[in-house]
Design a protein around this motif. Structure first.
Motif, PDB file in Angstrom:
ATOM      1  N   ILE A  69     -17.132 -34.685 -18.265  1.00  0.00           N
ATOM      2  CA  ILE A  69     -18.239 -35.850 -18.234  1.00  0.00           C
ATOM      3  C   ILE A  69     -19.420 -35.663 -18.789  1.00  0.00           C
ATOM      4  N   HIS A 127     -20.535 -44.925 -10.703  1.00  0.00           N
ATOM      5  CA  HIS A 127     -19.173 -45.017 -11.092  1.00  0.00           C
ATOM      6  C   HIS A 127     -18.251 -44.161  -9.899  1.00  0.00           C
ATOM      7  N   SER A 144     -22.502 -41.068 -11.724  1.00  0.00           N
ATOM      8  CA  SER A 144     -21.108 -41.004 -11.284  1.00  0.00           C
ATOM      9  C   SER A 144     -21.370 -40.130  -9.879  1.00  0.00           C
ATOM     10  N   LEU A 192     -18.187 -47.115 -20.679  1.00  0.00           N
ATOM     11  CA  LEU A 192     -18.732 -47.394 -19.292  1.00  0.00           C
ATOM     12  C   LEU A 192     -20.085 -47.976 -19.354  1.00  0.00           C
ATOM     13  N   THR A 193     -20.638 -47.794 -20.285  1.00  0.00           N
ATOM     14  CA  THR A 193     -22.263 -48.712 -20.577  1.00  0.00           C
ATOM     15  C   THR A 193     -21.753 -50.304 -20.724  1.00  0.00           C
ATOM     16  N   THR A 253     -23.544 -39.532 -17.872  1.00  0.00           N
ATOM     17  CA  THR A 253     -22.631 -40.300 -17.165  1.00  0.00           C
ATOM     18  C   THR A 253     -22.449 -39.687 -15.944  1.00  0.00           C
ATOM     19  N   PRO A 258     -18.963 -42.537 -22.708  1.00  0.00           N
ATOM     20  CA  PRO A 258     -19.979 -43.417 -22.095  1.00  0.00           C
ATOM     21  C   PRO A 258     -20.276 -44.576 -22.420  1.00  0.00           C
TER      22      PRO A 258
END
Length: 242
Positions: A106, A56, A114, A41-42, A110, A38
């Motif tokens: 996941i 995503h 996605s 991705l952030t 997140t 996470p």
């Protein structure tokens, strides 16, 4: 100088992502950024200056697509005709199995970032390196999530030297395989939502995919108005993923 070391690069990319990092990775349809944690991705989301509605996508291969997506027989045949028979890249959007180990890994927030409703997007036939990375990650139950390696709204990049510096600064590794295969399209992958039989994004190889759908399934996909009218190719902006 020598050939690209696909197995070695795939292992390096996987290890970087599995350790919580982010990587700029080449695919046939352009350069992407991938991560799993996470935090990474952030970091990518902020570097790209992405709007909150964007999602995503999952980097995948055919095997992972068949395990994760829950499509009907006819829809599976359509995907197979494009990615197996014609060997074209395709971002598949469809209902997915939340219990699959890669999906279950996941983090909930997140996962929400996605997916759209009960659907998830996954790029299939992204190229030899992507397939190799996904095989390793799949085997270890690690999801690979991300988007195109560019500032939001600036278009897919097909050479590393064209990627903006904030994106370079946000990753832990850059894998440069030179000019990407489908650069002449100047768009990312074609994306189709098979839960609604709707084109989300007109992209690479679209005219070939249109021909497959028309010739083999009697389905007429929307005409491409051209890059001057629709540079990104998105027909469903509120749900775009890259």
């Amino acid at each position: 100088m020598s050939r690209h070391d696909i197995p070695g690069d795939a292992d390096h990319i996987y290890r970087t992502v599995a350790a919580g990092g982010a990587v700029i990775m080449p695919a046939d349809i352009g350069y992407g950024v991938i991560a799993s944690s996470p935090d990474a991705l952030t970091r990518l989301f902020r570097a790209k200056r992405r709007a909150p509605h964007k999602r995503h996508a999952m980097a995948g291969n055919y095997e992972l697509h068949r395990e994760v997506h829950r499509l009907g027989r006819r829809e599976r045949d359509m995907v197979d005709a494009v990615v197996l028979d014609a060997r074209l890249p395709l971002a598949v959007v469809g209902p997915f199995d939340r219990s699959h180990p890669v999906v279950a890994a996941i983090e909930p927030e997140t996962l929400a970032a996605s997916t759209v409703g009960d659907t998830m997007a996954m790029l299939v036939n992204g190229g030899g390196l992507q397939d190799a990375v996904v095989r390793i990650a799949h085997r270890n139950g690690v999801p690979l999530l991300g988007s195109s390696a560019n500032l939001s709204g600036t278009g897919t990049k097909f050479r590393v030297q064209d990627i903006e510096q904030p994106i370079i600064d946000a990753v832990d590794a850059v894998v440069d395989y030179g000019l990407r295969k489908y650069h002449l399209y100047r768009r990312s992958s074609t994306m189709i939502d098979f839960s609604r039989m709707e084109v989300v994004r007109i992209g690479a190889c679209y005219e070939l995919i249109v021909d497959v759908f028309a010739g083999q399934f009697g389905i007429t996909l929307p005409a491409d108005p051209g890059r001057d009218v629709l540079p990104s190719g998105h027909l469903r902006e509120a749900r775009e993923l890259t």
